[in-house]
Motif scaffolding. Structure first.
Motif: not given
Lengths: 107, 115
Positions: A32, A34, A36, A49, A90, A92-93, B98-101, B103-104
């Motif tokens: 996964x 991205x 930035x 993404x 990505x 594990x988060x 968390x633990x996902x896609x 957006x941060x």
């Protein structure tokens, strides 16, 4: 180990020229990914993404699993595209970042 | 609405002193992350919080580094007995889950200089 590599520290192009920022990853699984971006004096923000398959500000990025790449492309660079660009995976988060490429678009 | 905020924006400290960095995430974001960016390098993951528990502390470089979070709110990153190699920009990010896609969203960072 999971890793993201951006081979170019600096990429300089003229306005209107095509631009490609390279990103390669190592990950045993379905990645996964991205991109930035950090403009001067601004905070880091998401550009796009891969799961969205979207085009943002004219930029696109295609995941190539065979070549383990996720290069960022734009056909005609603009001066306002000048910024630091980071590719991220990505895991594990948490995000594993490449070292970044500074894009400079000259008038 | 307000984004992620961090304080202080800049901190200069003497080698051997302790420092505390603060992060206020976006309201309602359950996940919070700390990253470090040394000069000329990419961001390194330090620690991840889901709520007030830290399921992943794998990036903390040594036992001089610790972090805590109050509920789904403020987090503090503490560095004890600072060393010159701790000089960096410390970034905080939050996401809805968390633990996902998801957006941060990043804060502006705290620039730490250890003299």
């Amino acid at each position: 180990a999971q890793r993201v590599t951006q081979p170019e520290k600096l990429l300089s192009v003229f306005k209107g020229a095509p631009v490609e920022l390279k990103c390669n990853y190592s990950y045993s699984g379905s990645p996964e990914l991205f991109w930035y971006v950090q403009y001067s004096r601004q905070r880091l923000q998401l550009l796009l993404r891969h799961i969205s398959r979207e085009s943002i500000k004219g930029f696109t990025a295609d995941l190539n699993k065979g070549e383990t790449s996720f290069h960022l492309k734009k056909p005609f660079a603009q001066e306002e595209d000048s910024a630091m660009y980071y590719c991220a995976l990505n895991w594990g988060g948490k995000l594993i970042f490449g070292q970044g490429t500074e894009l400079s678009v000259k008038p | 609405g307000a984004g992620v905020s961090q304080s202080p924006s800049n901190k200069v400290t003497e080698k051997g002193k302790d420092v505390e960095l603060r992060c206020d995430p976006i309201s309602g974001h359950t996940a919070l992350y700390w990253y470090r960016q040394r000069l000329g390098q990419g961001l390194e993951f330090l620690i991840y919080f889901q709520g007030n528990s830290a399921p992943d502390k794998s990036g903390l470089p040594s036992d001089r580094f610790s972090a805590e979070r109050t509920g789904e709110s403020v987090s503090t990153l503490t560095i004890q007995r600072t060393q010159q190699e701790d000089s960096a920009v410390y970034l905080c990010a939050s996401s809805l889950r968390g633990l996902s896609s998801y957006e941060q969203y990043f804060g502006p960072g705290t620039r730490l200089t250890v003299t």
